[in-house]
Design an enzyme around this catalytic site. Structure first.
Site, PDB file in Angstrom:
ATOM      1  N   SER A 131       0.819  -1.214   0.000  1.00  0.00           N
ATOM      2  CA  SER A 131       0.000   0.000   0.000  1.00  0.00           C
ATOM      3  C   SER A 131       0.846   1.255   0.000  1.00  0.00           C
ATOM      4  CB  SER A 131      -0.878   0.026   1.252  1.00  0.00           C
ATOM      5  OG  SER A 131      -1.602  -1.155   1.353  1.00  0.00           O
ATOM      6  N   HIS A 162      -1.676  -2.880  -6.936  1.00  0.00           N
ATOM      7  CA  HIS A 162      -2.323  -2.599  -5.654  1.00  0.00           C
ATOM      8  C   HIS A 162      -3.826  -2.808  -5.748  1.00  0.00           C
ATOM      9  CE1 HIS A 162      -3.253   0.469  -2.256  1.00  0.00           C
ATOM     10  NE2 HIS A 162      -3.196  -0.775  -1.803  1.00  0.00           N
ATOM     11  N   GLU A 174      -4.313  -0.146  -8.615  1.00  0.00           N
ATOM     12  CA  GLU A 174      -3.307   0.883  -8.911  1.00  0.00           C
ATOM     13  C   GLU A 174      -2.078   0.148  -9.416  1.00  0.00           C
ATOM     14  OE1 GLU A 174      -2.802   2.760  -4.992  1.00  0.00           O
ATOM     15  OE2 GLU A 174      -3.060   4.706  -5.934  1.00  0.00           O
ATOM     16  N   ASN A 212      -3.371   5.788  -0.928  1.00  0.00           N
ATOM     17  CA  ASN A 212      -3.077   5.910   0.505  1.00  0.00           C
ATOM     18  C   ASN A 212      -2.423   7.233   0.895  1.00  0.00           C
ATOM     19  OD1 ASN A 212      -4.198   3.557   1.599  1.00  0.00           O
ATOM     20  ND2 ASN A 212      -2.631   2.371   0.532  1.00  0.00           N
TER      21      ASN A 212
HETATM   22  N1  CAA Z   1     -14.889  -9.814   1.330  1.00  0.00           N
HETATM   23  C1  CAA Z   1     -15.609 -10.160   0.272  1.00  0.00           C
HETATM   24  N2  CAA Z   1     -16.807  -9.666  -0.005  1.00  0.00           N
HETATM   25  C2  CAA Z   1     -17.319  -8.768   0.846  1.00  0.00           C
HETATM   26  C3  CAA Z   1     -16.652  -8.353   1.970  1.00  0.00           C
HETATM   27  C4  CAA Z   1     -15.373  -8.904   2.212  1.00  0.00           C
HETATM   28  N3  CAA Z   1     -14.645  -8.518   3.278  1.00  0.00           N
HETATM   29  N4  CAA Z   1     -17.404  -7.460   2.607  1.00  0.00           N
HETATM   30  C5  CAA Z   1     -18.526  -7.315   1.905  1.00  0.00           C
HETATM   31  N5  CAA Z   1     -18.467  -8.117   0.839  1.00  0.00           N
HETATM   32  C6  CAA Z   1     -19.472  -8.263  -0.162  1.00  0.00           C
HETATM   33  C7  CAA Z   1     -20.754  -8.787   0.386  1.00  0.00           C
HETATM   34  O1  CAA Z   1     -20.738 -10.189   0.513  1.00  0.00           O
HETATM   35  C8  CAA Z   1     -21.738  -8.325  -0.610  1.00  0.00           C
HETATM   36  O2  CAA Z   1     -21.662  -9.185  -1.691  1.00  0.00           O
HETATM   37  P1  CAA Z   1     -22.937  -9.500  -2.591  1.00  0.00           P
HETATM   38  O3  CAA Z   1     -23.271  -8.267  -3.326  1.00  0.00           O
HETATM   39  O4  CAA Z   1     -22.468 -10.581  -3.459  1.00  0.00           O
HETATM   40  O5  CAA Z   1     -23.998  -9.926  -1.646  1.00  0.00           O
HETATM   41  C9  CAA Z   1     -21.186  -7.006  -1.067  1.00  0.00           C
HETATM   42  O6  CAA Z   1     -19.814  -7.002  -0.665  1.00  0.00           O
HETATM   43  C10 CAA Z   1     -21.901  -5.873  -0.436  1.00  0.00           C
HETATM   44  O7  CAA Z   1     -21.801  -6.078   0.922  1.00  0.00           O
HETATM   45  P2  CAA Z   1     -22.942  -5.669   1.899  1.00  0.00           P
HETATM   46  O8  CAA Z   1     -24.227  -5.617   1.168  1.00  0.00           O
HETATM   47  O9  CAA Z   1     -22.841  -6.551   3.077  1.00  0.00           O
HETATM   48  O10 CAA Z   1     -22.500  -4.249   2.398  1.00  0.00           O
HETATM   49  P3  CAA Z   1     -22.237  -2.934   1.587  1.00  0.00           P
HETATM   50  O11 CAA Z   1     -23.182  -2.752   0.474  1.00  0.00           O
HETATM   51  O12 CAA Z   1     -22.124  -1.877   2.581  1.00  0.00           O
HETATM   52  O13 CAA Z   1     -20.814  -3.139   0.937  1.00  0.00           O
HETATM   53  C11 CAA Z   1     -18.534  -2.811   1.076  1.00  0.00           C
HETATM   54  C12 CAA Z   1     -19.733  -3.438   1.720  1.00  0.00           C
HETATM   55  C13 CAA Z   1     -18.370  -3.392  -0.293  1.00  0.00           C
HETATM   56  C14 CAA Z   1     -17.371  -3.170   1.939  1.00  0.00           C
HETATM   57  C15 CAA Z   1     -18.789  -1.300   0.975  1.00  0.00           C
HETATM   58  O14 CAA Z   1     -19.094  -0.829   2.248  1.00  0.00           O
HETATM   59  C16 CAA Z   1     -17.608  -0.536   0.480  1.00  0.00           C
HETATM   60  O15 CAA Z   1     -17.396  -0.416  -0.710  1.00  0.00           O
HETATM   61  N6  CAA Z   1     -16.790  -0.012   1.391  1.00  0.00           N
HETATM   62  C17 CAA Z   1     -15.616   0.767   1.061  1.00  0.00           C
HETATM   63  C18 CAA Z   1     -14.452  -0.166   0.986  1.00  0.00           C
HETATM   64  C19 CAA Z   1     -13.209   0.538   0.631  1.00  0.00           C
HETATM   65  O16 CAA Z   1     -13.103   1.745   0.585  1.00  0.00           O
HETATM   66  N7  CAA Z   1     -12.192  -0.250   0.348  1.00  0.00           N
HETATM   67  C20 CAA Z   1     -10.892   0.286   0.031  1.00  0.00           C
HETATM   68  C21 CAA Z   1     -10.025   0.218   1.232  1.00  0.00           C
HETATM   69  S1  CAA Z   1      -8.417   0.789   0.925  1.00  0.00           S
HETATM   70  C22 CAA Z   1      -7.565  -0.562   0.565  1.00  0.00           C
HETATM   71  O17 CAA Z   1      -7.995  -1.660   0.642  1.00  0.00           O
HETATM   72  C23 CAA Z   1      -6.223  -0.305   0.087  1.00  0.00           C
HETATM   73  C24 CAA Z   1      -5.190  -0.110   1.101  1.00  0.00           C
HETATM   74  O18 CAA Z   1      -4.059  -0.069   0.730  1.00  0.00           O
HETATM   75  C25 CAA Z   1      -5.459   0.050   2.471  1.00  0.00           C
END
Ligand code: CAA
Length: 509
Positions: A131, A162, A174, A212
């Site tokens: 990251s 990424h 990325e 990040n």
């Molecule tokens: N692993 C796999 N699938 C997941 C999951 C996980 N940890 N968490 C949620 N899901 C899936 C669910 O199973 C669901 O799938 P279906 O559509 O097939 O049913 C789908 O995501 C939607 O989940 P929910 O309906 O339960 O909840 P939601 O609509 O709120 O979505 C979310 C959850 C996708 C996590 C959404 O909240 C979101 O997009 N959050 C932002 C996440 C984000 O910003 N990620 C980037 C982080 S930065 C990073 O990763 C990089 C780094 O370097 C740190």
């Protein structure tokens, strides 16, 4: 670019949430064979379980068919070991891409790239899912791990790919080329990203890249807002969800990413840039110390069940509720203390008022009583039943109490109607009865008379005394037991008028 060598086999090192997610999109979307390596067999079996459940969900939601699921299952295998040969099996040298997804700790990653640089042919892309760690440093490590002839080629196949968490859902990768990365590596990496059904962005190798460099300061600020007690975790996250249409708030996102990962990224950003805006918040460090690293640990800014579902009352809210409860309790105690204090003051005031009333009532009763006593005594004295406190015949003592007690109003001066006054013993020749001016130290008789000296005349009275002569006459007559000379009308100040018996010698002529 049709001349690009195809990617058919992928090795992933690290079976955490990122590694498994990358394995999923590689197998399901890019349809490549995946060997997922991790030194921990339990981490591996959890990852495989999650992989199967993701596939089942896809089938249940008709995203893939049963045969797609079977094929996807057959494409992924788990391998115990770090892939470098240090523990367990090494990565096979026929893989096209290795994607490293181990913890965000520079030395760990540098060590792994050095080993892989010497282990795998320079045609194998060495990609990092880091990251924030410098891809250029990783490329250098891979070069250093290779023979001197291979050094340059070994460094040039290193690139950052990424992914974002949760990888199956997030539609972006990325791509971060190192300074040493070859164009072919860049193109192959981009192609692979697209095969995984991701949009691709490219960043130069700068701390935090695009995502990040922006996301981590935001998460860190959110933690500091929480730390300062400006708002609860819920309110911070709700602000971002509803105010900025973020799918989740920064604290929930930190829990999803992993607080340990966030801390590591922030440390890298801080060390690499020396910029204080990247310094990790104290609370973040403490939470990592406590092992509260987010969803994967069941506890971060919120609490989670074994499947990563949010529990209804997050710890932050529980803390806020507890804090609110304490504050309410303290406020209640303060209110009660104030009430007690007010009651004490009121009580003291009431007591003082009561004492005052009592004193006033006593004084009033005493006044009434002394008036009564005066009347009663007159009656008693005149009746001869209570002579103990009046001058005895033959003495020259004034009954000062009596004489100095002013009669409160004229009616007292007059004997009570119906009262009979038995005559005073005629033997008490020195005893005078009647009305006197009690304000004078010498007794000026008025309407006074004595048995032995009935000539005492009321006209010897000071002129200021005014009383209706009839009263005086009655009084004198009754007290001495026989008619007296008609006293002339004279003035008697009723407040200075005493009644009683005195030594006649004291009565001024
Ligand atoms: N692993 C796999 N699938 C997941 C999951 C996980 N940890 N968490 C949620 N899901 C899936 C669910 O199973 C669901 O799938 P279906 O559509 O097939 O049913 C789908 O995501 C939607 O989940 P929910 O309906 O339960 O909840 P939601 O609509 O709120 O979505 C979310 C959850 C996708 C996590 C959404 O909240 C979101 O997009 N959050 C932002 C996440 C984000 O910003 N990620 C980037 C982080 S930065 C990073 O990763 C990089 C780094 O370097 C740190």
């Amino acid at each position: 670019m049709s001349s690009l060598a195809p990617i058919r086999k992928v090795a992933i090192v690290g079976a955490g949430q990122m590694g498994l997610g990358i394995a999923y999109v590689s197998a399901v979307h890019a349809r490549v064979h995946v060997a997922i390596h991790d030194p921990s067999s339990s981490v591996l079996s959890s990852a495989m379980e999650l992989y199967r459940s993701l596939l089942s969900r896809d089938v249940a939601k008709s995203r893939i068919t049963q045969s797609d699921e079977d094929a996807a299952l057959s494409r992924v295998k788990s391998v115990v070991g770090d892939g470098s040969g240090q523990s367990g099996e090494t990565i096979k040298d026929d893989v096209d891409v290795v994607i490293e997804a181990i913890p965000e700790i520079p030395d760990l990653k540098l060590g792994l790239f050095k080993k892989l640089g010497g282990l795998l042919p320079s045609s194998t892309i060495l990609a990092s899912n880091t990251s924030s760690i410098s891809i250029t440093k990783l490329a250098a490590a891979a070069g250093n791990g290779a023979s001197s002839e291979e050094r340059k080629a070994s460094a040039s196949r290193v690139i950052g790919i990424h992914y974002f968490n949760p990888v199956p859902q997030m539609k972006l990768v990325e791509i971060i080329p190192a300074l040493q990365t070859s164009q072919e590596t860049i193109e192959r990496a981009k192609a692979f990203g697209r095969a995984c059904k991701k949009e691709v962005t490219t960043s130069t190798d700068s701390p935090g890249f695009i995502a990040n460099a922006i996301l981590m300061p935001m998460i860190n600020e959110a933690i500091m807002v929480l730390e300062k007690g400006i708002a609860s975790a819920e309110d911070i996250d709700t602000t971002f969800r509803l105010g900025m249409a973020h799918p989740m708030g920064p604290l929930a996102l930190a829990d999803l990413i992993g607080l340990d990962t966030c801390l590591n990224i922030q440390k890298v950003l801080h060390n690499e840039t020396g910029d204080s805006k990247y310094r990790p918040s104290g609370l973040l460090s403490r939470m990592v110390d406590a092992g509260w690293v987010g969803r994967k640990a069941g506890k971060g800014f919120y609490e989670y069940d074994a499947k990563g579902g949010r529990l209804t009352i997050p710890p932050s809210r529980a803390l806020v509720q507890q804090r609110d409860y304490r504050a309410r309790k303290a406020e209640k105690i303060a209110q009660l203390q104030q009430t007690v204090e007010e009651l004490r003051e009121e009580n003291a005031a009431l007591k003082a008022e009561l004492v005052d009333m009592k004193n006033r009532e006593n004084a009033r009763l005493k006044g009434e009583q002394s008036a009564d006593i005066a009347v009663d005594s007159r009656v008693n004295d005149a009746s001869g039943s209570n002579f103990s406190h009046i001058p005895q015949p033959g003495t020259s003592q004034l009954d000062s109490d009596r004489l100095n007690t002013p009669l409160s109003n004229p009616p007292f001066i007059s004997p009570l109607p119906g009262t009979t006054f038995p005559p005073i013993d005629p033997g008490d020749t020195n005893c005078c009865g009647g009305l006197f001016d009690c304000s004078s130290s010498t007794v000026t008789g008025l309407g006074a008379n004595s048995i032995s000296n009935p000539q005492i005349k009321a006209d010897t009275v000071d002129p200021y005394i005014n009383i209706q002569h009839r009263h005086v006459q009655d009084t004198v007559e009754r007290s001495v037991g026989h008619p007296v000379d008609d006293p002339p009308p004279f003035q008697l100040d009723p407040t200075k008028c005493c009644y009683g018996l005195v030594d006649c010698d004291l009565v001024a002529e």
